[in-house]
Design a protein around this motif. Structure first.
Motif, PDB file in Angstrom:
ATOM      1  N   VAL A 125       0.862  -1.187   0.000  1.00  0.00           N
ATOM      2  CA  VAL A 125       0.000   0.000   0.000  1.00  0.00           C
ATOM      3  C   VAL A 125       0.894   1.231   0.000  1.00  0.00           C
ATOM      4  O   VAL A 125       1.844   1.314   0.787  1.00  0.00           O
ATOM      5  CB  VAL A 125      -0.897   0.004   1.263  1.00  0.00           C
ATOM      6  CG1 VAL A 125      -1.773   1.239   1.294  1.00  0.00           C
ATOM      7  CG2 VAL A 125      -1.736  -1.273   1.316  1.00  0.00           C
ATOM      8  N   LEU A 127       1.431   5.065   0.803  1.00  0.00           N
ATOM      9  CA  LEU A 127       0.861   6.065   1.701  1.00  0.00           C
ATOM     10  C   LEU A 127       1.496   7.432   1.440  1.00  0.00           C
ATOM     11  O   LEU A 127       2.712   7.525   1.223  1.00  0.00           O
ATOM     12  CB  LEU A 127       1.109   5.663   3.156  1.00  0.00           C
ATOM     13  CG  LEU A 127       0.496   4.326   3.588  1.00  0.00           C
ATOM     14  CD1 LEU A 127       1.097   3.863   4.907  1.00  0.00           C
ATOM     15  CD2 LEU A 127      -1.018   4.426   3.676  1.00  0.00           C
ATOM     16  N   ILE A 202      -4.133   6.925   1.840  1.00  0.00           N
ATOM     17  CA  ILE A 202      -3.777   5.885   0.870  1.00  0.00           C
ATOM     18  C   ILE A 202      -3.764   6.479  -0.540  1.00  0.00           C
ATOM     19  O   ILE A 202      -4.784   6.964  -1.025  1.00  0.00           O
ATOM     20  CB  ILE A 202      -4.781   4.704   0.937  1.00  0.00           C
ATOM     21  CG1 ILE A 202      -4.757   4.097   2.344  1.00  0.00           C
ATOM     22  CG2 ILE A 202      -4.473   3.657  -0.122  1.00  0.00           C
ATOM     23  CD1 ILE A 202      -5.911   3.178   2.639  1.00  0.00           C
TER      24      ILE A 202
END
Ligand code: ZN
Length: 427
Positions: A125, A127, A202
């Motif tokens: 992910v 960020l 995100i």
């Protein structure tokens, strides 16, 4: 009764490594526990004799080494990636009352095997940070997705004509049923909850689909391994274990190099076509003169480890009758006159010698003359480095299926040969 073998650590390693990012994380944890120190490519290095080190690129490729005293490298290479399905950037959409996620095909996937499986998501992910973006690994354990096959009543010819899957139309998995929030919003919320961050933080998802069913030993005597990603995490595991357990002092520098992106051609910043390994080898001998580096390269030996095609009893005509590798009959030396494998006469002989010394049987593979031949990182790294190379691998079935099959004994054999390599003089 469960038989205790070296295969169990392999199954655990593969289960904890649904993506190359997770595989590299697993390996860095393992190597750190074995006294290897992490290096950063951006720092200056102060390597000490007999020191143990590792470094990564993009979090998906890894090189580890122990520093020897002689200008010589013993290298085992493999790849961390496996063919799979990956989420598109704007993945979510609603169709016919279902929420679905768009996917891309990564590498040469055996598509039909991804249907009717309990799939989930794992990956990285991205960020947003105050100064620069960062990334975090994520893995959902519970099944979240499914690519259901069409009922046979609606596809009457499927058993005669085979399952034809269009990558764009037939692969997007079902995620949920139509609701107020969009699938992208729901997924982001789930990710945020898992990572304990805000959905707004995100900025990107690099997520792959994976099979939630863990790998297992199988057969009356536990002689088989059924698992995803045996190609090529089994080779990574055997080489990593051999390096970590080769504690006897060796004048040669021992190296393992595991690359991402082999399944898509290796031409990336962290792939086997990159200067990653050459950069590291140069830095290891940097304190010496330039000639030492060239002498080291000339003295070196590279084992390119990737899985091999065992003969399939129902399709034995797909193999050359003189070259039919069998599961649990030992590592396979792969050769090809058109150099799709980097093996040549002398490198093959070296590897055979290592097997003999380790008390391990060895087999040979060449593809049928009327069939195309797969390839490995072997020819790519051999062309980059100019180091003598052999292409080897353990025999397996169902290569590139979501659930592959190999042999328990072969994995132990390979670890033994790799340990022998790190112990023996290769000349
Ligand atoms: Zn492979």
């Amino acid at each position: 009764m469960k038989k205790e073998t070296k295969t169990n650590p392999l199954l655990e390693f593969i289960d904890r490594s649904p993506t190359p990012f997770h595989a590299v994380q697993e390996m860095t944890d393992y190597l750190s526990g074995k006294g290897f120190n992490e290096l950063n490519e951006a720092d200056s290095w102060d390597l000490v004799p007999n020191g143990k080190y590792f470094l990564t690129r993009n979090g998906s490729s890894l090189i580890a080494f122990t520093v020897g005293s002689k200008p010589e490298f013993k290298i085992i290479g493999a790849h961390t990636d496996s063919p799979n399905l990956r989420l598109k950037p704007n993945a979510g959409y609603t169709k016919s009352g279902y929420q679905q996620l768009g996917v891309e095909v990564y590498g040469g996937v055996l598509l039909s095997t991804w249907t009717d499986r309990d799939l989930s998501l794992a990956g990285r992910v991205i960020l947003a940070g105050k100064k620069k973006p960062s990334s975090k690994l994520i893995r959902f354990d519970q099944p979240l997705l499914r690519i259901p096959q069409l009922a046979i009543h609606l596809n009457r010819d499927v058993n005669k004509k085979g399952l034809i899957l269009n990558e764009q139309n037939h692969l997007p998995p079902i995620f949920s049923l139509k609701k107020k929030s969009s699938p992208d919003e729901i997924l982001k919320k789930m990710v945020a909850k898992e990572l304990k961050c805000k959905p707004a933080d995100i900025t990107g998802l690099e997520l792959s689909l994976y099979d939630t069913q863990p790998g297992t030993l199988a057969g009356p005597e536990g002689e088989f391994i059924f698992s995803g990603r045996l190609d090529n995490l089994a080779s990574c595991h055997s080489a990593m274990q051999a390096l970590a357990e080769s504690t006897k002092k060796d004048p040669a520098t021992r190296v393992i190099a595991f690359y991402d992106h082999e399944e898509v051609g290796s031409e990336t910043a962290q792939g086997a076509g990159s200067p990653f390994l050459k950069d590291v080898l140069e830095r290891i001998v940097l304190k010496e003169d330039r000639e030492t580096f060239f002498r080291a390269m000339a003295n070196s030996f590279f084992i390119s480890a990737d899985m091999a095609h065992a003969v399939h009893p129902n399709y034995s005509e797909k193999h050359d009758a003189q070259h039919m590798p069998i599961i649990n009959s030992g590592p396979v030396i792969k050769s090809n006159a058109n150099q799709r494998y980097a093996t040549e006469g002398l490198s093959s002989a070296w590897f055979e010698m290592l097997c003999k010394k380790a008390g391990v049987p060895v087999q040979k593979f060449v593809v049928r003359s009327d069939l195309g031949c797969g390839s490995t990182i072997g020819p790519i790294t051999a062309a980059n480095l100019g180091i003598r190379t052999v292409d080897v691998g353990n025999p397996m079935l169902s290569m590139h299926s979501i659930r592959e099959m190999s042999g328990t004994k072969d994995h132990e054999y390979m670890i033994r040969v790799f340990k022998e390599f790190f112990r023996s003089a290769t000349g």
